[in-house]
Design a protein around this motif. Sequence first.
Motif, PDB file in Angstrom:
ATOM      1  N   ASN A 179     100.827  -1.541  79.524  1.00 32.91           N
ATOM      2  CA  ASN A 179      99.904  -1.100  80.568  1.00 32.91           C
ATOM      3  C   ASN A 179      99.098   0.118  80.133  1.00 32.91           C
ATOM      4  OD1 ASN A 179     100.791  -3.129  82.243  1.00 32.91           O
ATOM      5  ND2 ASN A 179     102.224  -1.830  83.372  1.00 32.91           N
ATOM      6  N   GLU A 180      99.761   1.058  79.460  1.00 28.78           N
ATOM      7  CA  GLU A 180      99.077   2.282  79.027  1.00 28.78           C
ATOM      8  C   GLU A 180      97.976   1.978  78.012  1.00 28.78           C
ATOM      9  OE1 GLU A 180     102.889   3.457  80.857  1.00 28.78           O
ATOM     10  OE2 GLU A 180     102.332   1.943  79.377  1.00 28.78           O
ATOM     11  N   LEU A 181      98.249   1.106  77.063  1.00 24.06           N
ATOM     12  CA  LEU A 181      97.224   0.761  76.076  1.00 24.06           C
ATOM     13  C   LEU A 181      96.115  -0.079  76.703  1.00 24.06           C
ATOM     14  CD1 LEU A 181      99.408   0.029  72.921  1.00 24.06           C
ATOM     15  CD2 LEU A 181      98.017   2.052  73.404  1.00 24.06           C
ATOM     16  N   LEU A 182      96.466  -0.909  77.699  1.00 24.54           N
ATOM     17  CA  LEU A 182      95.445  -1.651  78.430  1.00 24.54           C
ATOM     18  C   LEU A 182      94.483  -0.696  79.126  1.00 24.54           C
ATOM     19  CD1 LEU A 182      94.272  -4.249  79.738  1.00 24.54           C
ATOM     20  CD2 LEU A 182      96.011  -3.990  81.524  1.00 24.54           C
ATOM     21  N   VAL A 183      95.036   0.285  79.849  1.00 24.21           N
ATOM     22  CA  VAL A 183      94.201   1.252  80.554  1.00 24.21           C
ATOM     23  C   VAL A 183      93.382   2.083  79.572  1.00 24.21           C
ATOM     24  CG1 VAL A 183      94.215   3.270  82.069  1.00 24.21           C
ATOM     25  CG2 VAL A 183      95.701   1.312  82.575  1.00 24.21           C
ATOM     26  N   LEU A 184      94.000   2.496  78.460  1.00 24.62           N
ATOM     27  CA  LEU A 184      93.278   3.287  77.464  1.00 24.62           C
ATOM     28  C   LEU A 184      92.050   2.537  76.957  1.00 24.62           C
ATOM     29  CD1 LEU A 184      93.076   5.768  75.575  1.00 24.62           C
ATOM     30  CD2 LEU A 184      94.557   4.540  73.980  1.00 24.62           C
ATOM     31  N   ASN A 185      92.205   1.272  76.666  1.00 19.37           N
ATOM     32  CA  ASN A 185      91.066   0.500  76.182  1.00 19.37           C
ATOM     33  C   ASN A 185      90.012   0.294  77.265  1.00 19.37           C
ATOM     34  OD1 ASN A 185      91.320  -0.601  73.252  1.00 19.37           O
ATOM     35  ND2 ASN A 185      93.389  -0.691  74.073  1.00 19.37           N
ATOM     36  N   MET A 186      90.420   0.189  78.510  1.00 18.57           N
ATOM     37  CA  MET A 186      89.460   0.106  79.611  1.00 18.57           C
ATOM     38  C   MET A 186      88.687   1.412  79.757  1.00 18.57           C
ATOM     39  SD  MET A 186      91.770  -1.954  82.406  1.00 18.57           S
ATOM     40  CE  MET A 186      90.461  -2.123  83.630  1.00 18.57           C
ATOM     41  N   VAL A 187      89.396   2.544  79.596  1.00 22.30           N
ATOM     42  CA  VAL A 187      88.718   3.845  79.629  1.00 22.30           C
ATOM     43  C   VAL A 187      87.681   3.917  78.520  1.00 22.30           C
ATOM     44  CG1 VAL A 187      89.028   6.315  79.229  1.00 22.30           C
ATOM     45  CG2 VAL A 187      90.613   5.094  80.737  1.00 22.30           C
ATOM     46  N   ALA A 189      86.182   1.584  77.032  1.00 26.42           N
ATOM     47  CA  ALA A 189      85.092   0.633  77.260  1.00 26.42           C
ATOM     48  C   ALA A 189      84.181   1.074  78.399  1.00 26.42           C
ATOM     49  CB  ALA A 189      85.666  -0.749  77.561  1.00 26.42           C
ATOM     50  N   GLY A 190      84.502   2.172  79.050  1.00 28.33           N
ATOM     51  CA  GLY A 190      83.655   2.695  80.118  1.00 28.33           C
ATOM     52  C   GLY A 190      83.836   2.019  81.454  1.00 28.33           C
ATOM     53  N   LEU A 191      84.915   1.247  81.642  1.00 28.33           N
ATOM     54  CA  LEU A 191      85.078   0.475  82.872  1.00 28.33           C
ATOM     55  C   LEU A 191      85.375   1.340  84.090  1.00 28.33           C
ATOM     56  CD1 LEU A 191      87.067  -2.632  81.563  1.00 28.33           C
ATOM     57  CD2 LEU A 191      84.600  -2.344  81.862  1.00 28.33           C
ATOM     58  N   ALA A 241      96.843  12.160  79.461  1.00 27.07           N
ATOM     59  CA  ALA A 241      96.171  13.045  78.505  1.00 27.07           C
ATOM     60  C   ALA A 241      95.427  12.234  77.448  1.00 27.07           C
ATOM     61  CB  ALA A 241      97.194  13.968  77.845  1.00 27.07           C
ATOM     62  N   HIS A 242      96.015  11.110  77.041  1.00 28.96           N
ATOM     63  CA  HIS A 242      95.375  10.208  76.088  1.00 28.96           C
ATOM     64  C   HIS A 242      94.070   9.678  76.661  1.00 28.96           C
ATOM     65  CE1 HIS A 242      96.785   7.299  72.644  1.00 28.96           C
ATOM     66  NE2 HIS A 242      95.774   8.054  72.310  1.00 28.96           N
ATOM     67  N   TYR A 243      94.102   9.229  77.918  1.00 28.29           N
ATOM     68  CA  TYR A 243      92.892   8.700  78.551  1.00 28.29           C
ATOM     69  C   TYR A 243      91.773   9.744  78.592  1.00 28.29           C
ATOM     70  CZ  TYR A 243      96.497   5.584  80.564  1.00 28.29           C
ATOM     71  OH  TYR A 243      97.564   4.746  80.756  1.00 28.29           O
ATOM     72  N   GLY A 322      87.707   7.317  87.963  1.00 24.53           N
ATOM     73  CA  GLY A 322      86.381   7.774  87.604  1.00 24.53           C
ATOM     74  C   GLY A 322      85.344   7.261  88.575  1.00 24.53           C
ATOM     75  N   THR A 323      84.088   7.365  88.188  1.00 20.37           N
ATOM     76  CA  THR A 323      82.982   7.035  89.081  1.00 20.37           C
ATOM     77  C   THR A 323      82.850   5.546  89.349  1.00 20.37           C
ATOM     78  OG1 THR A 323      81.511   7.014  87.145  1.00 20.37           O
ATOM     79  CG2 THR A 323      81.662   9.078  88.395  1.00 20.37           C
ATOM     80  N   LYS A 324      83.511   4.697  88.555  1.00 18.87           N
ATOM     81  CA  LYS A 324      83.403   3.251  88.754  1.00 18.87           C
ATOM     82  C   LYS A 324      84.696   2.595  89.235  1.00 18.87           C
ATOM     83  CE  LYS A 324      79.781   2.528  85.261  1.00 18.87           C
ATOM     84  NZ  LYS A 324      79.425   1.794  84.004  1.00 18.87           N
ATOM     85  N   GLY A 325      85.778   3.372  89.377  1.00 19.29           N
ATOM     86  CA  GLY A 325      87.026   2.775  89.815  1.00 19.29           C
ATOM     87  C   GLY A 325      88.225   3.501  89.252  1.00 19.29           C
ATOM     88  N   SER A 326      89.415   2.908  89.471  1.00 21.63           N
ATOM     89  CA  SER A 326      90.643   3.545  89.010  1.00 21.63           C
ATOM     90  C   SER A 326      91.638   2.494  88.547  1.00 21.63           C
ATOM     91  CB  SER A 326      91.266   4.384  90.133  1.00 21.63           C
ATOM     92  OG  SER A 326      91.962   3.555  91.041  1.00 21.63           O
ATOM     93  N   SER A 327      92.720   2.971  87.945  1.00 19.83           N
ATOM     94  CA  SER A 327      93.763   2.083  87.436  1.00 19.83           C
ATOM     95  C   SER A 327      94.818   1.784  88.485  1.00 19.83           C
ATOM     96  CB  SER A 327      94.436   2.721  86.211  1.00 19.83           C
ATOM     97  OG  SER A 327      95.067   3.947  86.576  1.00 19.83           O
ATOM     98  N   ALA A 328      94.616   2.189  89.733  1.00 19.41           N
ATOM     99  CA  ALA A 328      95.639   2.025  90.770  1.00 19.41           C
ATOM    100  C   ALA A 328      95.983   0.560  90.975  1.00 19.41           C
ATOM    101  CB  ALA A 328      95.165   2.643  92.079  1.00 19.41           C
TER     102      ALA A 328
END
Length: 366
Positions: A179-187, A189-191, A241-243, A322-328
């Motif tokens: 999950n953490e690496l999934l979110v990191l890659n989404m960050v 990618a600017g999602l 912190a990584h994100y 962020g301005t376009k959404g969150s990982s919740a």
Amino acid sequence: MNDPKSSSRRDLLRLASAGALGAGFSAAQNLSVAGMQFEAKDTVRLGVIGIGGRGDSLIENFSAIPQVRVTAICDTVKEKVEKQQAKLEKAGKQAPALYHSSDHAFEELVKRDDIDLVVIATPWIWHSPMALAAMKHGKHVAVEVPAARTIAECWDLVNTSESTRRHCIQLENCCYGYNELLVLNMVRAGLFGDLTHGAAAYNHDLRSILFSNEGEGLWRRFENVNRNGNLYPTHGLGPVAHYMDINRGDRFEYLVSMSSPALSLAAYRKEQLRPDDPRQKEVYRCGDLNSSLIKTARGRVIALEHNVATPQPYDRINLIAGTKGSSATIRRASSWTAPPRKRLAPSTPTKRASSTSTGSSRRVGA
């Protein structure tokens, strides 16, 4: 400096001081090791300190890599190193040298010239002293979390790593979960758009572990006696912190922190232990919940929690927004349950152990 992407003010001051004083050494030796590459090795030779549950699993993982050889192991309990040595030999590996004479037996291990990386999986009070000793003897270090317990220890690790040009890696495995690496890659990618805030936690009911008569129960509870605050921040904070590219584009600037009353460990103890158990006399300082707010140089906010004392489901929160959404939504859709831990042993008097080994088995993310 206001620009977090620029060279750190500390590095520039070191350069200026070295030039002004004619220090007679290369100022570059005290610059950050971020981005410094490890020297290439056909075989990476390990020394492992701490042969408990965590140390065992690390040796098993590392020794499964053909290009890795465990050359020396250390623990204060002789039977543990002997058992691990036999296990490696049975797997067809070369028998490692053994160190077990005292709490300071690791000092002889780090002097060896056939070790490239020292892996530390011991009670927390030993993490920083062992890491410093290893780096000062020319070894890279991989140390279990938390790598340090005080601000002074943090700076000692940083300064020693920079002056010796040895890496000191905190083994924060939670940065590398699916999950953490999934979110990191989404960050990346600017999602989520421009990041504004995050939330992280280590909320994990450890009461039965803390009062166990073996393993972590022999030492981890004393952290709650001697300290008050967030004792174990990086399982949750590391990924966030990584994100946010902390120390690679942003940085933590300041925080506020407070704790609730320390009530739940004493309540659990009263229910579970005999009235004459010596642990009934312990006074716990660490509040049941510690809550902190961290402000970054770029204005972002991180909410951080720590709670190991109350009945609750396991949760690291792992929120970035962020301005376009969150990982919740991702977090709710893929909630993770902590693996089972050893339960409370029958109540028997125990005394504080000085072994440098962790005890009960801990799987990834525990």
